[in-house]
Design a protein around this motif. Structure first.
Motif, mmCIF file in Angstrom:
data_model
loop_
_atom_site.group_PDB
_atom_site.id
_atom_site.type_symbol
_atom_site.label_atom_id
_atom_site.label_comp_id
_atom_site.label_asym_id
_atom_site.label_seq_id
_atom_site.Cartn_x
_atom_site.Cartn_y
_atom_site.Cartn_z
ATOM 1 N N ALA A 161 4.743 1.846 -15.406
ATOM 2 C CA ALA A 161 5.488 1.953 -14.352
ATOM 3 C C ALA A 161 6.675 0.929 -14.138
ATOM 4 N N GLY A 162 6.148 -0.236 -14.742
ATOM 5 C CA GLY A 162 7.123 -1.350 -14.493
ATOM 6 C C GLY A 162 7.043 -1.985 -13.334
ATOM 7 N N TRP A 163 6.034 -1.554 -12.307
ATOM 8 C CA TRP A 163 5.962 -2.223 -10.790
ATOM 9 C C TRP A 163 4.673 -3.273 -11.122
ATOM 10 N N THR A 164 4.729 -4.152 -10.216
ATOM 11 C CA THR A 164 3.583 -4.863 -10.108
ATOM 12 C C THR A 164 2.546 -4.515 -8.960
ATOM 13 N N PRO A 165 1.282 -4.185 -9.361
ATOM 14 C CA PRO A 165 0.290 -3.499 -8.393
ATOM 15 C C PRO A 165 -0.513 -4.558 -7.654
ATOM 16 N N GLU A 166 -0.567 -4.260 -6.251
ATOM 17 C CA GLU A 166 -1.331 -4.910 -5.266
ATOM 18 C C GLU A 166 -2.355 -3.950 -4.706
ATOM 19 N N VAL A 167 -3.845 -4.246 -4.782
ATOM 20 C CA VAL A 167 -4.695 -3.404 -4.536
ATOM 21 C C VAL A 167 -5.586 -3.798 -3.188
ATOM 22 N N VAL A 168 -5.561 -2.688 -2.395
ATOM 23 C CA VAL A 168 -6.403 -2.993 -1.356
ATOM 24 C C VAL A 168 -7.359 -1.670 -0.937
ATOM 25 N N ARG A 169 -8.374 -2.011 -0.172
ATOM 26 C CA ARG A 169 -9.598 -1.019 -0.015
ATOM 27 C C ARG A 169 -9.131 -0.171 1.141
ATOM 28 N N THR A 170 -9.358 1.141 0.866
ATOM 29 C CA THR A 170 -9.536 1.947 2.250
ATOM 30 C C THR A 170 -10.858 2.022 3.003
ATOM 31 N N PRO A 171 -10.848 1.518 4.246
ATOM 32 C CA PRO A 171 -12.072 1.042 4.763
ATOM 33 C C PRO A 171 -12.788 2.667 4.932
ATOM 34 N N PRO A 172 -14.194 2.385 4.399
ATOM 35 C CA PRO A 172 -15.190 3.485 4.705
ATOM 36 C C PRO A 172 -15.210 4.075 6.126
ATOM 37 N N ILE A 173 -15.291 3.089 7.039
ATOM 38 C CA ILE A 173 -15.374 3.332 8.656
ATOM 39 C C ILE A 173 -13.790 3.168 9.007
ATOM 40 N N GLU A 174 -12.989 4.160 9.802
ATOM 41 C CA GLU A 174 -11.892 3.676 9.845
ATOM 42 C C GLU A 174 -11.624 2.575 11.072
ATOM 43 N N SER A 175 -10.844 1.630 10.652
ATOM 44 C CA SER A 175 -10.777 0.377 11.433
ATOM 45 C C SER A 175 -9.245 0.190 11.969
ATOM 46 N N SER A 176 -9.156 0.358 13.504
ATOM 47 C CA SER A 176 -7.815 0.249 14.019
ATOM 48 C C SER A 176 -7.313 -1.076 13.643
ATOM 49 N N THR A 177 -8.169 -2.077 13.758
ATOM 50 C CA THR A 177 -7.621 -3.403 13.419
ATOM 51 C C THR A 177 -7.135 -3.647 11.957
ATOM 52 N N VAL A 178 -7.860 -3.098 11.060
ATOM 53 C CA VAL A 178 -7.308 -3.101 9.744
ATOM 54 C C VAL A 178 -5.945 -2.631 9.526
ATOM 55 N N SER A 179 -5.899 -1.434 9.998
ATOM 56 C CA SER A 179 -4.789 -0.421 9.957
ATOM 57 C C SER A 179 -3.488 -1.380 10.705
ATOM 58 N N ASN A 180 -3.935 -1.689 11.825
ATOM 59 C CA ASN A 180 -2.923 -2.459 12.532
ATOM 60 C C ASN A 180 -2.169 -3.671 11.789
ATOM 61 N N VAL A 181 -3.104 -4.391 11.394
ATOM 62 C CA VAL A 181 -2.854 -5.774 10.740
ATOM 63 C C VAL A 181 -1.947 -5.300 9.240
ATOM 64 N N ARG A 182 -2.381 -4.453 8.518
ATOM 65 C CA ARG A 182 -1.599 -3.943 7.241
ATOM 66 C C ARG A 182 -0.307 -3.251 7.714
ATOM 67 N N ASN A 183 -0.179 -2.453 8.929
ATOM 68 C CA ASN A 183 1.196 -2.010 9.212
ATOM 69 C C ASN A 183 1.900 -3.069 9.804
ATOM 70 N N PHE A 184 1.449 -4.133 10.533
ATOM 71 C CA PHE A 184 2.174 -5.017 11.108
ATOM 72 C C PHE A 184 2.736 -6.114 10.145
ATOM 73 N N LEU A 185 1.932 -6.314 8.964
ATOM 74 C CA LEU A 185 2.351 -7.284 7.966
ATOM 75 C C LEU A 185 3.395 -6.580 7.049
ATOM 76 N N LYS A 186 3.329 -4.997 6.934
ATOM 77 C CA LYS A 186 4.328 -4.173 6.102
ATOM 78 C C LYS A 186 5.657 -4.366 6.844
ATOM 79 N N GLN A 187 5.752 -4.172 8.176
ATOM 80 C CA GLN A 187 6.951 -4.315 9.244
ATOM 81 C C GLN A 187 7.499 -5.707 8.857
#
Length: 641
Positions: free
Chosen positions: A129-155
């Motif tokens: 694909a020519g892109w550099t991959p970065e891998v993160v885990r999908t939480p087995p139990i939904e975590s609002s903290t993990v989701s919020n941190v990832r979305n915030f860092l993306k923004q």
């Protein structure tokens, strides 16, 4: 041209001379401790699996290779190629393409299958694909903290990259001082438990290690305003190290940004997420208790934005004259022993943070094997001469006995628990005991932040004990998903319904009975003589938990119906203490940590314990190992070179 620009130019020339002629290098930048190399030929770079490793070894830098944005294929085309490469069993749940850096963030249920053996699948993704991959885990139990941190860092990705470039230039700046010394100044947690904070300084660099509160005390802030700390301004600190997320180490990290700090925070990835969870709750509790919070939620977000996560064992430049390595501390999720290599072999200092020497159900025991350590700054929470905890198997037997007897009496077992660490340990013990028929099956209610903290644990199984990690990888044997566990999310009505119902076990924050939902549970259950309040964690001096543990049978309770006047609640329920579940090493564990440490340090500073504990441990280590030991007071400075 600045020294750093000249250094980058020289590094680019050296990289070009080391790689095959058909691979281009269009730019080289520092981002935090990493050297980022941009190329128009990412696929050729990926073909040689050892090329980046050889470069990193020769240059003694952590290296990331990214495609030049000019040669990227479209995200739509790249998406298909990425998904063609990744096995379907990996369970990819999201792909997020960042064209400015040429990175694709791959979220998957089984990250290991995306990475492949020795990174083979990652290289194949780049080749296809020519892109550099970065891998993160999908939480087995939904975590609002993990989701919020990832979305915030993306923004905040653009600003974060600017922060990392600034940090990178600071790390790799030219050394300006000829003098040589290493000093440690104690700003808190000396002859007391709580408000952990130290300044590690050299002529070139000043590093703040932890910045926490003191449970049950009005003097809870470390001595940040003294000359050795922030008196010259918060940006006289070059870096902050957070050993773990418990509030007595992390509560005032966001306050630094209120004071004007704008530099990096080095911690593990789970510590970053847990810090966000616990400090936001800290603000919430302060507001509910009518106290003015010391900072606002925006400062928590600033702290998260400035975190640079490191993995255990990675040697990382954090200043021109300091390298940092984190090692597992065995205390809570992501907790780290922090090892500092200072100068060109000048001196080595390790800060234990909080440690647990032996393996537990949750974690492998603390690491104490280092290339060099001259001075160890070590916790002494259970350093007193009589602070020997019960063997964990005996502790579990006692806990099961308390539960069985309370069940037979028709009562409920109420366990005040720290949301992070002890709660998950209790969950594992209780799940196995019910599965093996050692205690009756009954609901286990989880209140406060316990469920959210558990979700974060399942997001980072690589930080857990080996066999537990393997169980979490398979959803049908994940112990945290057992049907007995019930997340209390209905507030006071649900608590009342549980109190009116049959026998059960309740795990609730706060662990030292210093506020939070445990107070509501006491209102409901304390008058019941058939129920049992069971302490499984450390109760600091000055906390209500310690007073109850010591025999207090009347509990002060603010009564909202009487204008906030304090009423007293009669404690009729039984009170039990089950030692052996603490996340801290006991006296034997602390001595064993030093005894088996390789190499053994020349000096030990005994901190993070009350006065008798630090002095007892200091004296014992001196007599047993013939080393220089200290039980420092707050606001002392030690010079080591």
């Amino acid at each position: 041209m600045s020294t750093v620009d000249r250094q980058l130019e020289e590094l680019q020339d050296e990289i070009v001379s080391e790689i095959p002629a058909d691979i281009s290098v269009t730019d080289v930048k520092y981002e935090g401790p990493e050297l980022v190399v941009y190329t128009r030929d990412p696929k050729q770079f990926a073909q040689d699996g050892d090329l980046v490793r050889r470069l990193a070894s020769k240059l003694r830098k952590r290296i990331t290779v990214r495609p030049d944005p000019a040669v990227l294929s479209s995200p739509k085309r790249a998406r298909d190629r990425v998904l063609d490469v990744i096995p379907e069993e990996a369970g990819v749940t999201n792909l997020d393409f960042h064209e400015d850096t040429g990175e694709v963030v791959i979220e998957a249920e089984k990250p290991g299958m995306v990475i492949g053996r020795h990174g083979s699948t990652l290289r194949e993704i780049t080749q296809e694909a020519g892109w550099t991959p970065e891998v993160v885990r999908t939480p087995p139990i939904e975590s609002s903290t993990v989701s919020n941190v990832r979305n915030f860092l993306k923004q905040e990705r653009d600003e974060r990259r600017d922060i990392l470039e600034t940090v990178g230039r600071q790390i790799h700046r030219e050394e300006m001082q000829d003098d040589e010394y290493v000093r440690v100044t104690t700003l808190g947690c000396c002859r007391e438990v709580g408000r952990a904070s130290f300044v590690l300084s050299t002529p070139e660099t000043r590093i703040l290690v932890d910045c926490g509160d003191k449970p049950g005390s009005e003097d809870e802030v470390p001595y940040l305003q003294v000359q050795e700390a922030l008196a010259g301004g918060a940006n006289t600190i070059d870096a902050v190290i957070l050993t773990h997320a418990h509030l007595d180490h992390s509560a005032f990290i966001p306050l630094l940004f209120k004071y004007g700090y704008d530099g990096p925070i080095y911690c593990t990835e789970p510590t970053r997420d847990l810090m966000g969870l616990l400090t936001l709750d800290y603000l919430d509790v302060a507001a509910k208790e009518g106290r003015a919070p010391p900072y606002d939620s925006e400062m928590v977000r600033e702290a998260i934005k400035h975190c640079i996560p490191l993995e255990y064992g990675d040697v990382t430049d954090i200043a021109p004259d300091v390298k940092l390595t984190f090692h597992n501390a065995g205390h809570i999720l992501g907790s780290a022993v922090s090892h500092f290599h200072i100068g060109d072999g000048l001196y080595n200092v390790a800060f234990s943070g909080d440690i647990h020497y032996d393996d537990t159900r949750l974690f492998n025991g603390a690491v104490n094997d280092f290339p060099r350590v001259e001075t160890l700054v070590m916790e002494s929470t259970y350093g007193g001469r009589n602070d020997y905890q019960t063997d964990q198997e005996d502790s579990e037997r006692k806990l099961k006995r308390v539960i069985n007897e309370t069940y037979e009496d028709g009562g409920k077992v109420l366990i005040p628990a720290f949301a992070v660490g002890r709660s998950q340990e209790m969950m594992l013990v209780l799940e196995e005991a019910m599965r093996e028929g050692e205690i009756p099956e009954m609901p286990i209610h989880l209140d406060g932040m316990i469920w959210e903290a558990t979700a974060i644990h399942t997001t980072y199984p690589e930080y857990l004990r080996d066999d537990l990690r393997d169980r979490i990888f398979h959803s049908d044997s994940n112990p945290f998903l057992a049907p007995q566990f019930n997340h209390i999310d209905g507030g006071e009505e649900e608590r009342q319904a549980v109190a009116d119902d049959d026998q059960c076990i309740i795990l609730s924050t706060s662990g030292m009975v210093s506020g939070g939902p445990i107070m509501s549970w006491l209102e409901h259950i304390a008058p019941d003589p058939d129920s049992t309040l069971t302490f499984v964690g450390y109760q600091a001096q000055g906390t209500l938990g310690r007073r109850i543990q010591s025999g207090r049978d009347k509990i002060p309770m603010p009564d909202s119906r009487s204008g906030g006047r304090t009423e007293h609640l009669q404690l009729n329920m039984g009170v039990e203490t089950v030692d052996g579940f603490s996340g801290h090493a006991d006296r034997q564990g602390l001595e064993d940590f030093v005894r088996t440490m390789n190499p053994r340090p020349e000096k030990v500073l005994c901190v993070h314990g009350d006065e008798s504990s630090t002095q007892d441990l200091s004296s014992a280590l001196y007599h047993e190992f013939n080393m220089r030991t200290f039980a420092p007071k707050n606001l002392e400075t030690f010079r080591f070179v």
